[in-house]
Design a protein around this motif. Structure first.
Motif, mmCIF file in Angstrom:
data_model
loop_
_atom_site.group_PDB
_atom_site.id
_atom_site.type_symbol
_atom_site.label_atom_id
_atom_site.label_comp_id
_atom_site.label_asym_id
_atom_site.label_seq_id
_atom_site.Cartn_x
_atom_site.Cartn_y
_atom_site.Cartn_z
ATOM 1 N N SER A 323 0.826 -1.217 0.000
ATOM 2 C CA SER A 323 0.000 0.000 0.000
ATOM 3 C C SER A 323 0.859 1.265 0.000
ATOM 4 O O SER A 323 0.323 2.367 0.085
ATOM 5 N N GLU A 353 -3.413 -1.875 10.964
ATOM 6 C CA GLU A 353 -4.367 -1.905 9.835
ATOM 7 C C GLU A 353 -5.018 -0.545 9.647
ATOM 8 O O GLU A 353 -5.145 -0.065 8.519
ATOM 9 N N ASN A 354 -5.434 0.063 10.760
ATOM 10 C CA ASN A 354 -6.047 1.399 10.673
ATOM 11 C C ASN A 354 -5.084 2.391 10.030
ATOM 12 O O ASN A 354 -5.469 3.184 9.177
ATOM 13 N N ARG A 357 -4.854 1.693 6.455
ATOM 14 C CA ARG A 357 -6.094 1.846 5.713
ATOM 15 C C ARG A 357 -6.575 3.304 5.654
ATOM 16 O O ARG A 357 -7.119 3.751 4.661
ATOM 17 N N HIS A 358 -6.363 4.030 6.760
ATOM 18 C CA HIS A 358 -6.951 5.379 6.826
ATOM 19 C C HIS A 358 -5.955 6.500 6.555
ATOM 20 O O HIS A 358 -6.259 7.660 6.808
ATOM 21 N N SER A 401 -14.531 7.992 5.942
ATOM 22 C CA SER A 401 -14.125 6.587 5.790
ATOM 23 C C SER A 401 -15.242 5.709 5.239
ATOM 24 O O SER A 401 -15.084 4.490 5.157
ATOM 25 N N THR A 404 -14.106 3.465 2.510
ATOM 26 C CA THR A 404 -13.058 2.467 2.754
ATOM 27 C C THR A 404 -13.688 1.253 3.414
ATOM 28 O O THR A 404 -14.670 1.381 4.153
ATOM 29 N N GLY A 406 -14.389 -1.838 5.948
ATOM 30 C CA GLY A 406 -14.286 -1.912 7.411
ATOM 31 C C GLY A 406 -15.657 -1.756 8.029
ATOM 32 O O GLY A 406 -16.596 -1.324 7.369
#
Ligand SMILES: Nc1ncnc2c1ncn2[C@@H]1O[C@H](COP(=O)(O)OP(=O)(O)OP(=O)(O)O)[C@@H](O)[C@H]1O
Ligand SMILES: [Mg+2]
Length: 443
Positions: A323, A353-354, A357-358, A401, A404, A406
């Motif tokens: 990523s 992960e957060n 991901r964010h 979010s 995304t 989740g």
């Protein structure tokens, strides 16, 4: 300590005590004043009648010569300390006190020129008699004694009573201050989400404060019961839906098998992904419920936090690379914490992960372990201050979010696990980015 005393002085029992003491002192002083005035007056009346008798006897002859003779005779017998006599006529002054004696009628007299054989003060009375002015005085010692007695009564009764009442007030104020502190403490814990908080047993007889305490306990109990019921219901729903959803995914797989060769599987793929999401949401809800129930604490063992973090960093290295994030790990002092290795690994995973991901590609992600403190910091958009509490709620996600993947359960799980371990969780500003700091207890 000083604050404690200030609190005690401000407390209701102490205020009541002070008011009662003030009232008591006022009433006592008034009573004393009245008694004092009465006693004084009685003594003065008695002194005046004695002096009148003396004056009558001394002036009985009705002429100056007779009065001079009577005064001289009595002066020879009387001690000046007990009685003074003075007759001032055209022939001069006779008697045992010949200094000036100002004033007239009944009065107090304080001889200025004090020789040893005179009293401190006298009650004197002057009267116009044939030939001049006759004055007879008697020592005012009785009045001084009266004053002394009153002073003693005051200091032996009033002062000890005031001190005793004050001490009693102080003790009861301290007691209620302690009870209040216990109530405040329990309220604080309840506010912080510890619904099992109850008031400690209060020694001593029940009073209004302990009634308030019982009320708070009942309220907390009801609150805990309804929260428990809610938790149970959501756990039950998650549990009951798990099987049909699993069946659904099996059926989707069967449907895929039955599809004729070459048919499009796009719709099926989407349905399967959706079902997988639902399964993982339910799984997370169930584990949060389980963790909040506190049951896994029995599995606690010493966990090497730095080793665990290193493992997790290794696991996420490929994902971070893919990523475009720079995942870094910093190990400071090594320490062991008492806990559940799997759950602690899970929270590190959720936080990494957060961060991946964010935050946009190119952001830095730093995992740091120092003793029993674990932090995950990134250089992404961060979470606004007023949202930091909300993101810990189940299913809560920031508006940005929505697109995304989740379910908004990751941080709830982190929070639940940290609480289970008796640790603290803080979301801070990494300027820019989010910094999550977790403090656990060292073994
Ligand atoms: N590192 C971060 N930077 C910016 N925002 C974040 C970060 N971590 C979490 N958030 C915000 O907090 C929300 C809640 O996070 P949480 O981990 O509970 O749920 P999620 O990541 O959306 O879903 P999942 O249940 O898969 O973890 C996220 O939706 C996101 O808006
Ligand atoms: Mg998450």
């Amino acid at each position: 300590m000083r604050a404690e005393w200030r609190d005690i002085l401000r407390s209701t029992p102490m205020r009541l005590t002070l008011r009662l003491v003030a009232l008591f002192v006022l009433i006592s002083l008034l009573t004393f004043a009245a008694t004092w005035w009465l006693a004084n007056k009685t003594l003065l009346d008695a002194a005046e009648s004695t002096l009148d008798v003396e004056l009558d006897e001394l002036s009985a002859s009705g002429n100056a010569a007779g009065i001079i003779a009577a005064v001289n005779m009595l002066s020879a017998k009387a001690e000046p300390e007990d009685m003074i006599l003075r007759y001032e006529s055209a022939n001069g002054i006779v008697g045992n006190y010949r200094e000036a004696l100002p004033g007239n009628g009944l009065r107090e007299f304080d001889p200025t020129d004090r020789s040893d054989d005179l009293s401190d003060r006298y009650i004197v009375k002057s009267r116009d008699v044939p030939g001049g002015v006759l004055t007879v005085g008697q020592s005012a010692d009785a009045f001084d004694e009266l004053r002394e007695v009153f002073g003693q009564v005051l200091s032996y009764t009033l002062l000890p009573t005031v001190l005793l009442v004050l001490a009693a007030g102080m003790i009861s104020a301290r007691r209620s201050a302690r009870r209040l502190a216990a109530i405040e403490d329990t309220l604080d814990r309840l506010r912080d989400g510890d619904l099992s908080a109850r008031l400690p047993g209060m020694p001593g007889p029940a009073d209004d404060l302990s009634r308030v305490g019982t009320g708070i306990d009942r309220l907390a109990e009801a609150q805990q019961a309804s929260t428990e019921a809610l938790r149970q219901v959501s756990a039950d729903i998650a549990h009951d839906l798990k099987t049909p959803i699993q069946r659904l995914s099996v059926q989707l797989a069967e449907a895929r098998d039955e599809l004729p060769n070459g048919a499009s599987t796009v719709a099926l793929d989407r349905a399967e992904a959706e079902v997988a999401g639902i399964v993982s949401t339910f799984q997370s809800l169930l584990s949060i419920a389980q963790i909040e129930g506190g049951s896994p604490r029995a599995r606690f063992a010493p966990v090497d936090l730095s080793a665990l973090a290193a493992t997790m960093a290794e696991v996420y290295e490929p994902a971070a690379e893919e990523s475009g994030h720079n995942l870094r790990i910093d190990i400071g002092r090594k320490a062991k914490v008492m806990g559940d290795r799997a759950l602690l690994g899970q929270i590190i995973a959720n936080l990494i992960e957060n961060a991946l991901r964010h935050t946009p590609a190119g952001s830095d992600v730093a995992l740091t372990v120092d003793g029993s403190r674990l932090t995950v910091a990134d250089s992404g958009p961060g979470i606004p201050v007023d949202e930091r509490e909300k993101v810990l709620r189940r299913l809560y996600r920031l508006d940005r979010s929505r697109s995304t993947p989740g379910s908004g359960l990751g941080l709830s799980l982190v929070d639940a696990v940290v609480k289970l371990h008796g640790g603290t969780l803080e979301l801070q500003d990494n300027a820019p980015g989010l910094r999550v700091e977790i403090n656990l207890a060292e073994t």
